[in-house]
Design a protein around this motif. Structure first.
Motif, PDB file in Angstrom:
ATOM      1  N   SER A   1     -29.609  35.673  11.022  1.00  0.00           N
ATOM      2  CA  SER A   1     -30.215  35.128  12.143  1.00  0.00           C
ATOM      3  C   SER A   1     -30.096  36.186  13.296  1.00  0.00           C
ATOM      4  CB  SER A   1     -29.576  33.881  12.462  1.00  0.00           C
ATOM      5  OG  SER A   1     -30.123  32.758  11.727  1.00  0.00           O
ATOM      6  N   VAL A   2     -31.321  36.538  14.210  1.00  0.00           N
ATOM      7  CA  VAL A   2     -30.934  37.392  15.145  1.00  0.00           C
ATOM      8  C   VAL A   2     -31.648  37.011  16.356  1.00  0.00           C
ATOM      9  CG1 VAL A   2     -31.265  39.409  13.265  1.00  0.00           C
ATOM     10  CG2 VAL A   2     -33.150  38.607  14.514  1.00  0.00           C
ATOM     11  N   SER A   3     -30.909  37.614  17.481  1.00  0.00           N
ATOM     12  CA  SER A   3     -31.503  37.549  18.866  1.00  0.00           C
ATOM     13  C   SER A   3     -32.637  38.533  19.082  1.00  0.00           C
ATOM     14  CB  SER A   3     -30.431  37.653  19.923  1.00  0.00           C
ATOM     15  OG  SER A   3     -30.139  39.127  19.995  1.00  0.00           O
ATOM     16  N   GLN A   4     -33.062  38.462  20.402  1.00  0.00           N
ATOM     17  CA  GLN A   4     -34.385  39.270  20.491  1.00  0.00           C
ATOM     18  C   GLN A   4     -33.851  40.749  20.625  1.00  0.00           C
ATOM     19  OE1 GLN A   4     -33.304  36.539  22.230  1.00  0.00           O
ATOM     20  NE2 GLN A   4     -34.820  35.774  23.887  1.00  0.00           N
ATOM     21  N   LYS A   5     -32.723  41.194  21.048  1.00  0.00           N
ATOM     22  CA  LYS A   5     -32.405  42.637  21.037  1.00  0.00           C
ATOM     23  C   LYS A   5     -31.710  42.991  19.584  1.00  0.00           C
ATOM     24  CE  LYS A   5     -30.476  42.921  25.672  1.00  0.00           C
ATOM     25  NZ  LYS A   5     -29.155  43.270  26.680  1.00  0.00           N
ATOM     26  N   GLU A   6     -31.335  41.969  18.897  1.00  0.00           N
ATOM     27  CA  GLU A   6     -30.747  42.364  17.600  1.00  0.00           C
ATOM     28  C   GLU A   6     -32.090  42.629  16.658  1.00  0.00           C
ATOM     29  OE1 GLU A   6     -26.676  39.969  17.409  1.00  0.00           O
ATOM     30  OE2 GLU A   6     -28.510  38.590  17.071  1.00  0.00           O
ATOM     31  N   LEU A   7     -33.271  41.891  16.939  1.00  0.00           N
ATOM     32  CA  LEU A   7     -34.235  42.086  16.160  1.00  0.00           C
ATOM     33  C   LEU A   7     -35.116  43.569  16.110  1.00  0.00           C
ATOM     34  CD1 LEU A   7     -36.724  41.030  14.220  1.00  0.00           C
ATOM     35  CD2 LEU A   7     -37.778  40.291  16.574  1.00  0.00           C
ATOM     36  N   LEU A   8     -34.751  43.937  17.743  1.00  0.00           N
ATOM     37  CA  LEU A   8     -35.234  45.118  17.729  1.00  0.00           C
ATOM     38  C   LEU A   8     -34.640  46.260  16.910  1.00  0.00           C
ATOM     39  CD1 LEU A   8     -36.107  45.041  21.374  1.00  0.00           C
ATOM     40  CD2 LEU A   8     -37.719  44.892  19.777  1.00  0.00           C
ATOM     41  N   ASP A   9     -33.274  46.213  17.030  1.00  0.00           N
ATOM     42  CA  ASP A   9     -32.447  46.753  15.979  1.00  0.00           C
ATOM     43  C   ASP A   9     -32.647  46.700  14.350  1.00  0.00           C
ATOM     44  OD1 ASP A   9     -30.825  47.929  18.196  1.00  0.00           O
ATOM     45  OD2 ASP A   9     -29.247  46.569  17.834  1.00  0.00           O
ATOM     46  N   VAL A  10     -32.926  45.530  14.030  1.00  0.00           N
ATOM     47  CA  VAL A  10     -33.437  45.314  12.754  1.00  0.00           C
ATOM     48  C   VAL A  10     -34.636  45.986  12.475  1.00  0.00           C
ATOM     49  CG1 VAL A  10     -34.168  43.567  10.959  1.00  0.00           C
ATOM     50  CG2 VAL A  10     -31.963  43.160  12.275  1.00  0.00           C
ATOM     51  N   LEU A  11     -35.738  45.937  13.042  1.00  0.00           N
ATOM     52  CA  LEU A  11     -36.805  46.457  13.139  1.00  0.00           C
ATOM     53  C   LEU A  11     -36.788  48.083  13.061  1.00  0.00           C
ATOM     54  CD1 LEU A  11     -39.140  44.500  15.140  1.00  0.00           C
ATOM     55  CD2 LEU A  11     -38.952  44.316  12.829  1.00  0.00           C
ATOM     56  N   LEU A  12     -35.787  48.554  13.862  1.00  0.00           N
ATOM     57  CA  LEU A  12     -35.879  50.111  13.991  1.00  0.00           C
ATOM     58  C   LEU A  12     -35.154  50.628  12.618  1.00  0.00           C
ATOM     59  CD1 LEU A  12     -36.157  52.709  15.628  1.00  0.00           C
ATOM     60  CD2 LEU A  12     -33.737  52.258  16.364  1.00  0.00           C
ATOM     61  N   ASN A  13     -34.135  49.919  12.207  1.00  0.00           N
ATOM     62  CA  ASN A  13     -33.225  50.610  11.174  1.00  0.00           C
ATOM     63  C   ASN A  13     -33.996  49.883   9.443  1.00  0.00           C
ATOM     64  OD1 ASN A  13     -30.993  51.849  12.256  1.00  0.00           O
ATOM     65  ND2 ASN A  13     -30.883  49.941  13.352  1.00  0.00           N
ATOM     66  N   ILE A  14     -34.327  48.878   9.641  1.00  0.00           N
ATOM     67  CA  ILE A  14     -34.887  48.409   8.269  1.00  0.00           C
ATOM     68  C   ILE A  14     -36.440  48.595   7.922  1.00  0.00           C
ATOM     69  CG2 ILE A  14     -35.023  46.206   6.843  1.00  0.00           C
ATOM     70  CD1 ILE A  14     -32.297  45.451   7.916  1.00  0.00           C
ATOM     71  N   SER A  15     -37.200  48.319   8.982  1.00  0.00           N
ATOM     72  CA  SER A  15     -38.759  48.430   8.692  1.00  0.00           C
ATOM     73  C   SER A  15     -39.224  49.716   8.253  1.00  0.00           C
ATOM     74  CB  SER A  15     -39.284  47.642  10.029  1.00  0.00           C
ATOM     75  OG  SER A  15     -39.203  48.744  10.879  1.00  0.00           O
ATOM     76  N   PRO A  16     -38.767  50.777   8.522  1.00  0.00           N
ATOM     77  CA  PRO A  16     -39.345  51.976   7.723  1.00  0.00           C
ATOM     78  C   PRO A  16     -39.131  52.071   6.614  1.00  0.00           C
ATOM     79  CG  PRO A  16     -38.020  52.342  10.027  1.00  0.00           C
ATOM     80  CD  PRO A  16     -37.520  51.037   9.696  1.00  0.00           C
ATOM     81  N   VAL A  17     -38.199  51.393   5.930  1.00  0.00           N
ATOM     82  CA  VAL A  17     -37.842  51.493   4.429  1.00  0.00           C
ATOM     83  C   VAL A  17     -38.437  50.040   3.732  1.00  0.00           C
ATOM     84  CG1 VAL A  17     -36.218  53.133   4.587  1.00  0.00           C
ATOM     85  CG2 VAL A  17     -35.479  50.869   4.765  1.00  0.00           C
ATOM     86  N   ARG A  18     -38.437  49.037   4.373  1.00  0.00           N
ATOM     87  CA  ARG A  18     -38.802  47.666   3.822  1.00  0.00           C
ATOM     88  C   ARG A  18     -39.435  46.861   4.909  1.00  0.00           C
ATOM     89  NH1 ARG A  18     -35.562  44.053  -0.460  1.00  0.00           N
ATOM     90  NH2 ARG A  18     -37.331  42.406  -0.627  1.00  0.00           N
ATOM     91  N   PRO A  19     -40.489  46.208   4.401  1.00  0.00           N
ATOM     92  CA  PRO A  19     -41.179  45.288   5.310  1.00  0.00           C
ATOM     93  C   PRO A  19     -40.225  44.433   5.769  1.00  0.00           C
ATOM     94  CG  PRO A  19     -42.676  45.901   3.602  1.00  0.00           C
ATOM     95  CD  PRO A  19     -41.336  46.463   3.368  1.00  0.00           C
ATOM     96  N   VAL A  20     -40.276  43.889   6.972  1.00  0.00           N
ATOM     97  CA  VAL A  20     -39.539  42.816   7.590  1.00  0.00           C
ATOM     98  C   VAL A  20     -40.338  41.537   7.966  1.00  0.00           C
ATOM     99  CG1 VAL A  20     -38.146  42.208   9.617  1.00  0.00           C
ATOM    100  CG2 VAL A  20     -37.904  44.376   8.627  1.00  0.00           C
ATOM    101  N   TYR A  21     -39.913  40.376   7.681  1.00  0.00           N
ATOM    102  CA  TYR A  21     -40.736  39.242   8.058  1.00  0.00           C
ATOM    103  C   TYR A  21     -39.719  38.391   8.964  1.00  0.00           C
ATOM    104  CZ  TYR A  21     -43.793  35.288   7.569  1.00  0.00           C
ATOM    105  OH  TYR A  21     -44.636  34.265   8.178  1.00  0.00           O
TER     106      TYR A  21
END
Length: 189
Positions: free
Chosen positions: A6-26
């Motif tokens: 579970s992530v907050s708004q700011k944490e989501l941006l970190d997840v997208l920055l670090n994970i989405s370039p290598v694996r799609p995020v839902y």
């Protein structure tokens, strides 16, 4: 679905920055909490255009294209909306609201970043989002084949982060005052 992250708004941006370039995020979350706006903000922050597809309004041919004859053989030409030449963010909104046929059409696009012979430009990022069945939203079950192609997070809005955004965005003081009052110091979403 019980989501381990579970992530907050700011944490989501970190997840997208670090994970989405290598694996799609839902991104899972309640309707109207800013999932789409956060994906657009992420695209802006990384300097990439964002192409949004609304799953509930698509047919399979909107993704895989329509066959055309080229040199005596049929070829599926990708739809113009996804056939970019430069990297971009492909945002699949309401992915769990589309039909099973449309979900199947997304398999190779999500996992292999390709449609038929067309490959998304190197560096493109795929992000999906949708509501949860517990929100009484219109959702359909996603197959394990589709679910397993993505990293899943649940967006849990944080009132203080939202208020900071609201002040920066210049929302009317009545809105921020109501939100502060309704929250009573705790998350209201």
């Amino acid at each position: 679905m019980n989501l381990p992250v579970s992530v907050s708004q700011k944490e989501l941006l970190d997840v997208l920055l670090n994970i989405s370039p290598v694996r799609p995020v839902y991104i899972w979350g309640a309707p109207g909490i800013g999932k789409s706006a956060l994906v657009e903000k992420f695209a802006e922050e990384v300097g990439m255009p964002c192409v949004s597809l609304l799953g509930s309004q698509l047919a399979p041919e909107d993704i895989i294209g329509i066959p055309q004859i080229q040199d005596g053989v049929s070829a599926f030409l990708p739809p113009k909306m996804i056939a970019g030449k430069d990297p971009y963010i492909l945002f699949l909104d309401e992915l769990n609201d589309c039909s099973q046929e449309v979900q199947k059409a997304f398999y190779s696009l999500i996992y292999e970043r390709r449609v038929g012979e067309y490959h998304l430009p190197e560096g493109s990022i795929v992000i999906g989002a949708g509501n949860r069945s517990s929100d009484n939203a219109i959702v359909k079950t996603m197959s394990s084949a589709l679910l397993n192609r993505m990293f899943h997070v649940q967006l849990k809005p944080n009132v203080n982060e939202w208020l900071a955004w609201a002040y920066e965005a210049g929302l009317h003081p009545f809105v921020t005052a109501w939100t502060r009052s309704a929250a009573g110091g705790r998350a209201i979403f």
